[in-house]
Design a protein around this motif. Structure first.
Motif, PDB file in Angstrom:
ATOM      1  N   THR A  64       0.849  -1.210   0.000  1.00 41.41           N
ATOM      2  CA  THR A  64       0.000   0.000   0.000  1.00 41.41           C
ATOM      3  C   THR A  64       0.870   1.240   0.000  1.00 41.41           C
ATOM      4  OG1 THR A  64      -0.621  -0.999   2.068  1.00 41.41           O
ATOM      5  CG2 THR A  64      -2.345   0.216   0.892  1.00 41.41           C
ATOM      6  N   ALA A  65       1.971   1.187   0.764  1.00 41.05           N
ATOM      7  CA  ALA A  65       2.848   2.350   0.830  1.00 41.05           C
ATOM      8  C   ALA A  65       3.347   2.660  -0.573  1.00 41.05           C
ATOM      9  CB  ALA A  65       4.021   2.078   1.753  1.00 41.05           C
ATOM     10  N   PHE A  66       3.659   1.605  -1.322  1.00 39.89           N
ATOM     11  CA  PHE A  66       4.168   1.778  -2.673  1.00 39.89           C
ATOM     12  C   PHE A  66       3.088   2.374  -3.569  1.00 39.89           C
ATOM     13  CE2 PHE A  66       6.827   1.314  -6.165  1.00 39.89           C
ATOM     14  CZ  PHE A  66       6.125   0.757  -7.206  1.00 39.89           C
ATOM     15  N   LEU A  67       1.886   1.804  -3.456  1.00 42.98           N
ATOM     16  CA  LEU A  67       0.786   2.272  -4.297  1.00 42.98           C
ATOM     17  C   LEU A  67       0.389   3.715  -3.990  1.00 42.98           C
ATOM     18  CD1 LEU A  67      -1.517  -0.849  -4.440  1.00 42.98           C
ATOM     19  CD2 LEU A  67      -0.094   0.115  -6.254  1.00 42.98           C
ATOM     20  N   SER A  68       0.516   4.096  -2.713  1.00 39.31           N
ATOM     21  CA  SER A  68       0.071   5.437  -2.353  1.00 39.31           C
ATOM     22  C   SER A  68       1.184   6.467  -2.550  1.00 39.31           C
ATOM     23  CB  SER A  68      -0.401   5.469  -0.903  1.00 39.31           C
ATOM     24  OG  SER A  68       0.725   5.311  -0.073  1.00 39.31           O
ATOM     25  N   ALA A  69       2.187   6.151  -3.370  1.00 39.17           N
ATOM     26  CA  ALA A  69       3.278   7.092  -3.629  1.00 39.17           C
ATOM     27  C   ALA A  69       2.734   8.401  -4.207  1.00 39.17           C
ATOM     28  CB  ALA A  69       4.289   6.457  -4.575  1.00 39.17           C
ATOM     29  N   ALA A  70       3.626   9.330  -4.471  1.00 40.57           N
ATOM     30  CA  ALA A  70       3.264  10.692  -4.860  1.00 40.57           C
ATOM     31  C   ALA A  70       2.115  10.753  -5.875  1.00 40.57           C
ATOM     32  CB  ALA A  70       4.489  11.365  -5.446  1.00 40.57           C
ATOM     33  N   PRO A  71       1.202  11.738  -5.710  1.00 43.46           N
ATOM     34  CA  PRO A  71       0.086  11.881  -6.648  1.00 43.46           C
ATOM     35  C   PRO A  71       0.593  12.116  -8.073  1.00 43.46           C
ATOM     36  CG  PRO A  71       0.257  13.793  -5.187  1.00 43.46           C
ATOM     37  CD  PRO A  71       1.184  12.749  -4.661  1.00 43.46           C
ATOM     38  N   ALA A  72      -0.204  11.657  -9.075  1.00 47.22           N
ATOM     39  CA  ALA A  72       0.251  11.710 -10.466  1.00 47.22           C
ATOM     40  C   ALA A  72       0.452  13.142 -10.960  1.00 47.22           C
ATOM     41  CB  ALA A  72      -0.757  10.980 -11.344  1.00 47.22           C
ATOM     42  N   ALA A 114      10.076  10.181   1.539  1.00 45.38           N
ATOM     43  CA  ALA A 114      10.445  10.042   0.123  1.00 45.38           C
ATOM     44  C   ALA A 114       9.256  10.437  -0.750  1.00 45.38           C
ATOM     45  CB  ALA A 114      10.877   8.611  -0.152  1.00 45.38           C
ATOM     46  N   GLU A 115       8.061  10.113  -0.283  1.00 39.96           N
ATOM     47  CA  GLU A 115       6.852  10.423  -1.030  1.00 39.96           C
ATOM     48  C   GLU A 115       6.625  11.940  -1.125  1.00 39.96           C
ATOM     49  OE1 GLU A 115       3.445   8.335   0.562  1.00 39.96           O
ATOM     50  OE2 GLU A 115       2.117   9.867  -0.266  1.00 39.96           O
ATOM     51  N   GLN A 116       6.840  12.637  -0.044  1.00 37.19           N
ATOM     52  CA  GLN A 116       6.674  14.101  -0.065  1.00 37.19           C
ATOM     53  C   GLN A 116       7.699  14.754  -0.994  1.00 37.19           C
ATOM     54  OE1 GLN A 116       6.896  14.507   4.257  1.00 37.19           O
ATOM     55  NE2 GLN A 116       4.851  15.414   4.272  1.00 37.19           N
ATOM     56  N   ILE A 117       8.915  14.203  -0.988  1.00 35.83           N
ATOM     57  CA  ILE A 117       9.945  14.756  -1.881  1.00 35.83           C
ATOM     58  C   ILE A 117       9.547  14.514  -3.338  1.00 35.83           C
ATOM     59  CG2 ILE A 117      12.374  14.573  -2.595  1.00 35.83           C
ATOM     60  CD1 ILE A 117      13.016  13.869   0.366  1.00 35.83           C
ATOM     61  N   ALA A 118       9.011  13.312  -3.606  1.00 39.22           N
ATOM     62  CA  ALA A 118       8.573  12.983  -4.968  1.00 39.22           C
ATOM     63  C   ALA A 118       7.427  13.909  -5.400  1.00 39.22           C
ATOM     64  CB  ALA A 118       8.150  11.523  -5.035  1.00 39.22           C
ATOM     65  N   THR A 119       6.505  14.209  -4.478  1.00 43.42           N
ATOM     66  CA  THR A 119       5.387  15.108  -4.787  1.00 43.42           C
ATOM     67  C   THR A 119       5.899  16.480  -5.201  1.00 43.42           C
ATOM     68  OG1 THR A 119       3.978  13.967  -3.198  1.00 43.42           O
ATOM     69  CG2 THR A 119       3.305  16.195  -3.818  1.00 43.42           C
ATOM     70  N   ILE A 120       6.834  17.008  -4.403  1.00 42.79           N
ATOM     71  CA  ILE A 120       7.373  18.341  -4.711  1.00 42.79           C
ATOM     72  C   ILE A 120       8.111  18.314  -6.040  1.00 42.79           C
ATOM     73  CG2 ILE A 120       9.058  20.091  -3.974  1.00 42.79           C
ATOM     74  CD1 ILE A 120       8.214  19.552  -1.095  1.00 42.79           C
ATOM     75  N   SER A 121       8.921  17.273  -6.262  1.00 46.02           N
ATOM     76  CA  SER A 121       9.705  17.195  -7.504  1.00 46.02           C
ATOM     77  C   SER A 121       8.799  17.141  -8.730  1.00 46.02           C
ATOM     78  CB  SER A 121      10.589  15.960  -7.515  1.00 46.02           C
ATOM     79  OG  SER A 121      11.550  16.065  -6.526  1.00 46.02           O
ATOM     80  N   SER A 122       7.760  16.281  -8.685  1.00 49.82           N
ATOM     81  CA  SER A 122       6.943  16.187  -9.900  1.00 49.82           C
ATOM     82  C   SER A 122       6.091  17.445 -10.092  1.00 49.82           C
ATOM     83  CB  SER A 122       6.106  14.904  -9.958  1.00 49.82           C
ATOM     84  OG  SER A 122       5.454  14.686  -8.758  1.00 49.82           O
ATOM     85  N   TRP A 123       5.745  18.119  -8.990  1.00 53.06           N
ATOM     86  CA  TRP A 123       5.030  19.397  -9.108  1.00 53.06           C
ATOM     87  C   TRP A 123       5.923  20.440  -9.818  1.00 53.06           C
ATOM     88  CZ3 TRP A 123       6.216  23.945  -6.034  1.00 53.06           C
ATOM     89  CH2 TRP A 123       5.328  25.010  -6.264  1.00 53.06           C
ATOM     90  N   VAL A 124       7.188  20.497  -9.431  1.00 51.31           N
ATOM     91  CA  VAL A 124       8.111  21.460 -10.044  1.00 51.31           C
ATOM     92  C   VAL A 124       8.347  21.093 -11.511  1.00 51.31           C
ATOM     93  CG1 VAL A 124      10.465  22.407  -9.972  1.00 51.31           C
ATOM     94  CG2 VAL A 124       9.205  22.027  -7.840  1.00 51.31           C
TER      95      VAL A 124
END
Ligand code: HEC
Length: 428
Positions: free
Chosen positions: A11-19, A91-101
């Protein structure tokens, strides 16, 4: 059990950063929780991150600083201890910020916005019952070396005061490297030669020097360093300022490229009830180390036997510019348990690590600290790799102190806790 673990991992994997993350839906909540504490007016972050318009121009820098884990500043090794003030990102929050940028930092729909976090301006503690501190701004000229300044602040308290919360607020945070606020006991002779409110530099000769720096055995009320939170204890816990005591502020100013001045105030919230537990700041350290020239990995250790039962609350490692790593271990018989590991110590960020779950210390246990120093030319902050370095207050000298706060029975004073005196009215 195994099934459960696998399931949670999946679940942790699936709930990774929003698309397709947007500012209002995904990024702003992270800013509120992990950044605005410092990045808002009056705090140490150089630019505010309170609105989309304020954040947008910094998007690339934000991506870089969170990916490299430069921001938010946090140095405890993950997995050793849990800390209530841990601001680090997942790691998920960092991924969210990165894909947003990467997607051009879209604002998104303001209607999806979570309610803004309310920050009070000025104090981060509720309105103080007493505000004490400096009365005149201290000038901090550009590019200069400034001795530690000691400022005696009479409290005028005619009765014992139990302090439940304390915050120190500089007016120019960019020049305050630290402020240690000592409680000078009415019987203490320390710095009696200093006139109240007038910044004072003690005449340092021989052994007097160490006493000046260390507070002459007096209790510490609070230490301010950039990035740290005010001290807020539980309602039944407090630090004692005895009737007739003074406060002594030890101000370490570091100048910048600009002339400026600072006026630091201290806000106190008193306990609403007689506290059951007294908070004391204790040190395990080493003052006899000699770091050889060029040595990249010099370790100084120190230990303190716990003389009486106590509850361990937090850690505050302190070294100077050659500081490289720091750890605390709890020794029980032949068992050694790591409490905090700071692998990349940074002199500019003197952080306090608050245990999410306090630890019960029993008489006979030991707190051991290890301070590691890099005196090699590879340390970019090293002012002189050819120097043999010993204990001293200036940044080109070193310290190896592991401060920690404990909560003890309120009937103890520092002496009786350390001397293991039985408490009145209690059979042990
Ligand atoms: C404990 C206080 C604190 C927190 C929390 C904090 N910052 Fe900072 N930030 C600072 C300070 C002070 C500076 C300027 C000094 C420096 O760069 O180290 C800074 C600088 C920055 C910079 C400029 C870096 C550069 O390379 O120029 C960015 C971008 C940044 N912060 C983003 C963030 C983000 C995003 C968060 C939250 C995820 C955050 N900060 C949390 C205090 C903080």
């Amino acid at each position: 059990m195994r099934f459960l673990l696998t399931f949670t991992a999946a679940t942790a994997f699936l709930s990774a950063a929003p698309a397709k993350p947007t500012y209002y839906a995904d990024v702003e909540p992270i800013m509120m929780e992990n950044c605005q504490g410092c990045h808002r007016a009056g705090e140490i972050g150089p630019m505010p991150f309170m609105t989309y318009d304020q954040v947008r121009p910094w998007a690339k820098a934000i991506k870089n600083s969170v990916s490299s884990r430069k921001m938010p500043p946090w140095f405890a090794e993950a997995g050793v201890g849990h800390f209530s003030n841990d601001r680090s990102l997942t790691a998920e929050q960092i991924a969210t910020i990165s894909s947003w940028v990467d997607a051009g930092s879209p604002a998104g729909d303001m209607k999806t916005r979570k309610p803004a976090k309310t920050w009070v301006e000025g104090w981060n503690i509720p309105k103080p019952d007493a505000v004490v501190g400096m009365t005149k701004p201290f000038p901090v000229p550009a590019n200069s070396k400034i001795d530690y300044q000691y400022i005696v602040i009479p409290t005028g308290f005619t009765e014992d005061k139990w302090v439940n919360m304390v915050e120190a607020r500089p007016t120019d945070r960019s020049v305050v490297h630290h402020a240690v606020i000592f409680i000078r006991d009415p019987k203490s002779k320390w710095l009696r030669e200093a006139e109240p409110y007038v910044p004072f530099v003690p005449d340092r000769k021989g052994s007097a020097r160490r006493i000046d720096v260390g507070g002459g055995g007096n209790e510490i009320l609070h230490t301010y360093t950039p990035g740290n939170l005010p001290d807020v204890w539980k309602p039944n816990q407090a630090k004692l300022i005895p009737a007739g005591a003074d406060l002594v502020m030890q101000m370490h100013y570091t100048s910048t490229k600009k002339d400026t001045e600072d006026l630091t105030k201290i806000g106190l919230v008193f306990a609403k009830q007689a506290p059951e537990q007294r908070i004391m700041t204790i040190i395990a350290g080493n003052e006899t180390f000699v770091i050889p020239p060029g040595e990249a990995n010099y370790k100084a250790t120190g230990a303190l036997g716990i003389p009486n039962d106590a509850t361990l609350l937090n850690f505050f490692p302190h070294m100077h510019v050659r500081g490289k790593a720091f750890e605390y271990n709890l020794i029980t018989g032949d068992k050694r348990e790591p409490l905090l590991k700071v692998n990349k110590y940074d002199f500019n960020w003197q952080l306090n690590y608050h245990l999410a779950k306090p630890i019960e210390l029993k008489q006979g246990m030991r707190i051991e600290i290890t301070a590691t120093f890099d005196n090699s030319p590879n340390n970019p902050y090293n002012p002189d790799p050819k120097a043999e370095v010993r204990w001293g207050e200036q940044s080109w000298e070193e310290m190896a102190y592991g401060f920690f706060d404990v909560a003890v029975d309120a009937r103890h004073d520092r002496r009786s806790w350390i001397m293991r005196k039985p408490l009145a009215g209690k059979t042990e």
